[in-house]
Design a protein around this motif. Structure first.
Motif, mmCIF file in Angstrom:
data_model
loop_
_atom_site.group_PDB
_atom_site.id
_atom_site.type_symbol
_atom_site.label_atom_id
_atom_site.label_comp_id
_atom_site.label_asym_id
_atom_site.label_seq_id
_atom_site.Cartn_x
_atom_site.Cartn_y
_atom_site.Cartn_z
ATOM 1 N N ASP A 475 0.807 -1.086 -0.448
ATOM 2 C CA ASP A 475 -0.192 -0.076 -0.546
ATOM 3 C C ASP A 475 0.918 1.132 0.133
ATOM 4 O OD1 ASP A 475 0.765 -0.515 2.020
ATOM 5 O OD2 ASP A 475 -0.928 -0.477 4.000
ATOM 6 N N ARG A 476 1.961 0.800 0.421
ATOM 7 C CA ARG A 476 3.026 2.836 -0.290
ATOM 8 C C ARG A 476 3.075 2.617 -1.322
ATOM 9 N NH1 ARG A 476 4.915 4.762 4.830
ATOM 10 N NH2 ARG A 476 4.475 3.623 6.771
ATOM 11 N N GLY A 477 3.376 1.297 -2.318
ATOM 12 C CA GLY A 477 4.029 1.757 -3.431
ATOM 13 C C GLY A 477 5.078 0.602 -3.300
ATOM 14 N N SER A 478 5.834 1.111 -5.304
ATOM 15 C CA SER A 478 7.012 -0.363 -5.098
ATOM 16 C C SER A 478 7.943 -0.455 -4.517
ATOM 17 C CB SER A 478 7.594 0.113 -7.131
ATOM 18 O OG SER A 478 5.791 -0.141 -7.598
ATOM 19 N N SER A 496 16.472 -4.679 5.093
ATOM 20 C CA SER A 496 16.642 -3.556 4.911
ATOM 21 C C SER A 496 17.382 -3.897 3.170
ATOM 22 C CB SER A 496 17.902 -2.995 5.592
ATOM 23 O OG SER A 496 18.365 -4.338 5.924
ATOM 24 N N ASN A 497 17.551 -5.042 2.496
ATOM 25 C CA ASN A 497 18.420 -5.720 1.631
ATOM 26 C C ASN A 497 17.995 -4.860 1.071
ATOM 27 O OD1 ASN A 497 17.229 -7.682 3.192
ATOM 28 N ND2 ASN A 497 17.889 -9.132 2.459
ATOM 29 N N MET A 498 17.193 -4.560 0.260
ATOM 30 C CA MET A 498 17.384 -3.216 -1.052
ATOM 31 C C MET A 498 18.011 -2.103 -0.773
ATOM 32 S SD MET A 498 13.801 -1.253 -0.627
ATOM 33 C CE MET A 498 13.252 -2.244 0.680
ATOM 34 N N GLY A 499 18.998 -1.294 0.342
ATOM 35 C CA GLY A 499 19.369 -0.742 0.704
ATOM 36 C C GLY A 499 21.044 -1.313 0.291
ATOM 37 N N HIS A 500 22.081 -1.941 -0.031
ATOM 38 C CA HIS A 500 22.645 -2.665 -0.545
ATOM 39 C C HIS A 500 22.809 -2.577 -2.103
ATOM 40 C CE1 HIS A 500 24.149 -4.922 2.949
ATOM 41 N NE2 HIS A 500 23.308 -4.306 3.709
ATOM 42 N N ASP A 508 17.880 2.858 -11.991
ATOM 43 C CA ASP A 508 18.022 3.926 -12.957
ATOM 44 C C ASP A 508 17.460 4.941 -11.173
ATOM 45 O OD1 ASP A 508 14.889 3.886 -12.414
ATOM 46 O OD2 ASP A 508 14.722 3.606 -14.562
ATOM 47 N N GLU A 509 17.530 6.855 -12.052
ATOM 48 C CA GLU A 509 17.183 7.547 -11.010
ATOM 49 C C GLU A 509 15.697 7.435 -10.421
ATOM 50 O OE1 GLU A 509 16.751 12.567 -10.976
ATOM 51 O OE2 GLU A 509 17.729 11.570 -12.643
ATOM 52 N N GLY A 510 14.903 7.469 -11.039
ATOM 53 C CA GLY A 510 13.139 7.006 -10.545
ATOM 54 C C GLY A 510 13.575 5.758 -9.871
ATOM 55 N N GLN A 511 14.315 4.137 -9.971
ATOM 56 C CA GLN A 511 13.653 3.517 -9.220
ATOM 57 C C GLN A 511 14.873 3.703 -7.765
ATOM 58 O OE1 GLN A 511 15.538 1.266 -12.177
ATOM 59 N NE2 GLN A 511 14.170 -0.193 -12.539
ATOM 60 N N ALA A 512 15.603 3.902 -7.475
ATOM 61 C CA ALA A 512 16.419 3.993 -6.755
ATOM 62 C C ALA A 512 15.685 5.352 -5.860
ATOM 63 C CB ALA A 512 17.509 5.098 -7.096
ATOM 64 N N ARG A 513 15.149 6.104 -6.318
ATOM 65 C CA ARG A 513 14.205 7.266 -5.456
ATOM 66 C C ARG A 513 13.262 6.208 -5.075
ATOM 67 N NH1 ARG A 513 12.332 10.089 -8.776
ATOM 68 N NH2 ARG A 513 14.517 11.785 -8.774
ATOM 69 N N LEU A 514 12.760 5.363 -5.037
ATOM 70 C CA LEU A 514 11.484 4.733 -4.825
ATOM 71 C C LEU A 514 12.032 4.352 -3.318
ATOM 72 C CD1 LEU A 514 9.616 3.447 -7.675
ATOM 73 C CD2 LEU A 514 9.586 4.906 -6.454
ATOM 74 N N VAL A 515 13.858 3.283 -2.908
ATOM 75 C CA VAL A 515 13.984 2.284 -2.396
ATOM 76 C C VAL A 515 14.870 3.289 -1.654
ATOM 77 C CG1 VAL A 515 15.869 1.117 -2.145
ATOM 78 C CG2 VAL A 515 14.813 0.603 -4.407
ATOM 79 N N VAL A 516 15.067 4.696 -1.944
ATOM 80 C CA VAL A 516 15.419 5.292 -0.669
ATOM 81 C C VAL A 516 14.108 5.746 -0.044
ATOM 82 C CG1 VAL A 516 16.435 7.502 -0.221
ATOM 83 C CG2 VAL A 516 17.715 6.510 -2.116
ATOM 84 N N ASP A 517 13.093 6.341 -0.723
ATOM 85 C CA ASP A 517 11.194 7.032 -0.149
ATOM 86 C C ASP A 517 11.447 5.303 1.005
ATOM 87 O OD1 ASP A 517 11.902 8.856 -0.799
ATOM 88 O OD2 ASP A 517 10.335 8.160 -2.908
ATOM 89 N N ARG A 518 11.739 4.286 0.637
ATOM 90 C CA ARG A 518 11.018 3.202 0.644
ATOM 91 C C ARG A 518 11.915 2.825 2.672
ATOM 92 N NH1 ARG A 518 7.888 0.970 3.938
ATOM 93 N NH2 ARG A 518 6.610 -1.095 2.976
ATOM 94 N N LEU A 519 12.558 2.838 2.351
ATOM 95 C CA LEU A 519 13.691 3.104 3.514
ATOM 96 C C LEU A 519 13.483 4.383 5.065
ATOM 97 C CD1 LEU A 519 17.352 2.203 2.037
ATOM 98 C CD2 LEU A 519 16.143 0.313 3.307
ATOM 99 N N LEU A 520 12.619 5.366 4.314
ATOM 100 C CA LEU A 520 13.205 5.940 5.104
ATOM 101 C C LEU A 520 11.842 6.231 5.605
ATOM 102 C CD1 LEU A 520 15.630 7.290 4.136
ATOM 103 C CD2 LEU A 520 15.252 9.726 3.559
ATOM 104 N N ALA A 521 10.648 5.097 5.205
ATOM 105 C CA ALA A 521 9.258 4.793 5.942
ATOM 106 C C ALA A 521 9.678 4.703 6.664
ATOM 107 C CB ALA A 521 8.606 4.231 4.835
#
Length: 687
Positions: A475-478, A496-500, A508-521
């Protein structure tokens, strides 16, 4: 109800000092004898009991602490001296661990009005218990027989002869309990210190599978400093360097090569993944550690197929122990040399590439090219399956069920909290392999090794499979799943695995932003770091080893990935938390800590090792991240992308490496950045 046969000792309230192959663990007052205390040398408890008494009473501790090889304890003898509420007889203990033993100085100072006459007694002995017995909380057996040989005491296990000497010479006796008693009659005059010294040395009497010695003296980090308006960052860096240096060991096959033992007391030996990450995180400041670690592991690179040890041609090992490791509680049995890791091989290739960029001597790099080719061969062979992914399964039945850095048996959780079945294909293992392929291709091209195009194309294909298979939604997204499991399903627990994956070249830039946003949730990022598992997962446990705790290095790796992806503002928030968590711990970064805080303070993971190599090395990662530092010696270029605003205020860093050259960086109050000490032909890019 299941009865627990043994309980792993908790370490969060222990005073711990380490030097190479030796670790001293005590309770706060300096005494040894409680569970999980003693002097460990080469993974044997050579000293299991050490108690100090003045006139029959143990002194009361006021304060204690340890950094690197030195522990300090300040106590008072409340049964001596003047009457009244204030103690007047002080006991200052300085315990220094050295390779193979320790030296303890006991300084007594009286503030009493009249001279104090007192018998000072130390009781001591050793069981020689194996590390696995100590770690498992199992009975250690009786103390070893003690012989009195003139002024010295001796006892022998099947690995060491332990000798105790004192200055001045103490009166010596052995009691009915089998423990030795050292006694000094002491007269204390007002404000005149009296020193008593106890030296304990454990000499090897038989060889083990891995007799690594202390490597503390093989690096010089005295020129490394990070000074900022926020003084916490400087304190963290200096403490972490002392801790990491105290963990250094030498390769028994080449004693000039140094590497970091993973951590003490349970992992004070060569670990492929841990030692490589420590070396990689330290690269902005040091090349010797990377070179020594790469060569030490290359000498033990796999050559054959062995299901018991998990060895395969080209594979980098997981760990080397001095003897087989037998866990009586879990039934796990690991041979002295064990290869059960899916990620160390790619990390080895990555560290070689990064060290080459940082300025590792070209002759050293060239000598390791055959090992690099073998490593890349293993990666491609390991991914040659129906999924085209690197995956693992323990075929021995007695090894590690999970073979990534989250190696506990319950770490791979689906969103519903269930444990995913093997074989497991970790997302970070694939990302490491992609980064390794790109780095290997660059080295092949620079050194004239054929196959650069093919290995790069393989990395591109693997990156595509990651993006095809691992993206899931809630529900938070991808976000990126932890793994693909044995059923071919994504292990969709948020972790946290995705942080690695950040900064590896996969996103790509958009995918990286999705990962960062999810880690900071808020379900992952807490006050001090990124949790291993989302708080919304039914399996979440704030003191679960990999199911809710926060690991220092894990968060630091995500921080560096954020910086590489151009997400410095997010990285700045993470950096502040990593520094803050160490303040109440006297700036000693823990291996891991609980995912929840108490009254604004980090809560411990009670069994966490201290110090831990990749946690200590994370201080260097924080500094490099704040600077946005990238060094390219072959390209004769240094790039700086400082965090803005600087999270710790104006900062000056010295001891950075451009090959053999040391240089410094300064960021002033306006954010202006300057560099000093680089050769004139080096281009400096600041933005």
């Amino acid at each position: 109800m299941t009865k627990i046969s043994g309980r792993q000792p908790w370490l969060h309230d222990r005073t711990i000092a380490v030097c190479g192959n030796a670790t001293a663990l005590s309770v706060a007052d300096g005494s040894m004898g409680a569970t999980g205390t003693g002097l460990l040398v080469d993974d044997r408890l050579v000293l299991s009991e050490l108690r100090l008494r003045l006139a029959g009473e143990e002194p009361a501790v006021i304060q204690s602490g340890a950094t690197g090889a030195v522990a300090a304890i300040w106590s008072c003898a409340r049964n001596l001296g003047d009457s009244g509420p204030d103690p007047t007889v002080e006991v200052h203990r300085r315990r220094e661990v050295v390779g193979g033993g320790m030296r303890e100085r006991i300084r007594l100072i009286s503030r009493a009005a009249d001279p104090v006459l007192v018998d000072v007694e130390i009781t001591l002995g050793g069981t020689g218990a194996e590390l696995a017995v100590v770690k498992g909380g199992h009975p250690q057996g009786p103390v070893l027989p003690i012989s009195i040989e003139g002024p010295a005491l001796r006892w022998i296990d099947d690995r060491h002869e332990t000798t105790v000497r004192t200055v001045p010479v103490a009166e010596v006796a052995v009691g009915a309990d089998g423990l030795a008693r050292l006694t000094w009659p002491v007269e204390l005059s007002t404000s005149v210190p009296v020193d008593l010294v106890v030296e304990i040395d454990a000499r090897r009497v038989s060889a083990s599978a891995f007799d690594a010695d202390a490597g503390t003296g093989l690096v010089d980090w005295s020129g490394i400093e990070a000074l900022a308006v926020d003084r916490r960052i400087g304190a963290l860096v200096s403490t972490s360097l002392r801790d990491l240096q105290a963990l250094l060991l030498t390769d028994p096959l080449a004693p000039s090569d140094v590497f970091a033992g993973a951590g003490t007391p349970w992992y004070l030996t060569l670990f492929g993944r841990d030692s490589l990450w420590a070396a990689r995180l330290m690269l902005p400041f040091d090349l010797a550690l990377a070179g020594g670690t790469l060569r030490t592991l290359a000498r033990r690179q796999g050559h054959t197929n062995d299901p018991v040890t998990a060895e395969e041609p080209g594979k980098i090992l997981h760990e080397v122990r001095r003897a087989p490791y037998v866990d009586k509680t879990s039934g796990m049995v690991l041979p002295p040399v064990y290869y059960g890791t899916v990620d160390a091989t790619a990390l080895w290739a990555i560290v070689l590439h990064d060290a080459w960029r940082q300025g590792l001597d070209t002759g050293e790099v060239r000598a390791l090219l055959p090992n690099l080719q073998a490593a890349m061969g293993w990666l491609q062979q390991a991914a040659d399956n129906e999924l085209g992914l690197l995956r693992y399964i323990d075929r021995s039945g007695s090894g590690l069920a999970n073979q990534g850095w989250k190696d506990s048996g319950d770490s791979m959780r689906r969103r519903d909290g269930s444990i995913a079945p093997a074989p497991i294909a970790l997302v970070e293992a694939q990302a490491y392999a992609v980064e390794a392929a790109y780095g290997a291709a660059a080295i092949y091209e620079a050194f004239g090794v054929p196959g650069a195009g093919a290995v790069r194309a393989w990395g591109v294909d693997l990156a595509g499979r990651i993006n095809e298979r691992y993206w899931v939604e809630d529900d938070r997204g991808s976000y990126l799943a932890m793994a693909i499991d044995g059923d071919g399903r994504p292990v969709d627990g948020v972790g946290s695995n995705m942080g690695h994956v950040l900064g590896t070249g996969v996103l790509d830039e958009g995918q990286a932003r999705l990962v960062v946003d999810r880690l900071l949730a808020p379900d992952l990022l807490g006050e001090f770091g990124i949790g291993t598992l989302s708080r919304t997962n039914p399996a979440y446990n704030p003191i679960g080893y990999h199911t809710g705790s926060v690991w220092t290095h894990d968060t630091a790796i995500a921080l560096l990935g954020m910086v590489r992806e151009g997400q410095s503002r997010a990285a700045s928030q993470v950096a502040r938390g990593l520094v803050a968590v160490t303040v109440p711990l006297n700036y000693r970064a823990p291996e891991l800590f609980a995912g929840e805080s108490v009254a604004g303070l980090p809560a411990p993971y009670p069994a966490s090792c201290r110090p831990q190599a990749w946690s200590a090395a994370s201080a260097a990662a924080i500094v490099a991240g704040v600077l946005g530092l990238a060094v390219d010696v072959p390209g004769r270029r240094v790039s700086l992308r400082p965090m803005s605003p600087p999270p710790f205020g104006p900062m000056r860093v010295t001891g950075l490496r451009f090959g053999a050259t040391s240089f410094g960086v300064e960021i002033d109050a306006e954010g202006e950045t300057s560099v000093t000490g680089l050769p004139v032909d080096v281009a400096v890019d600041i933005s």
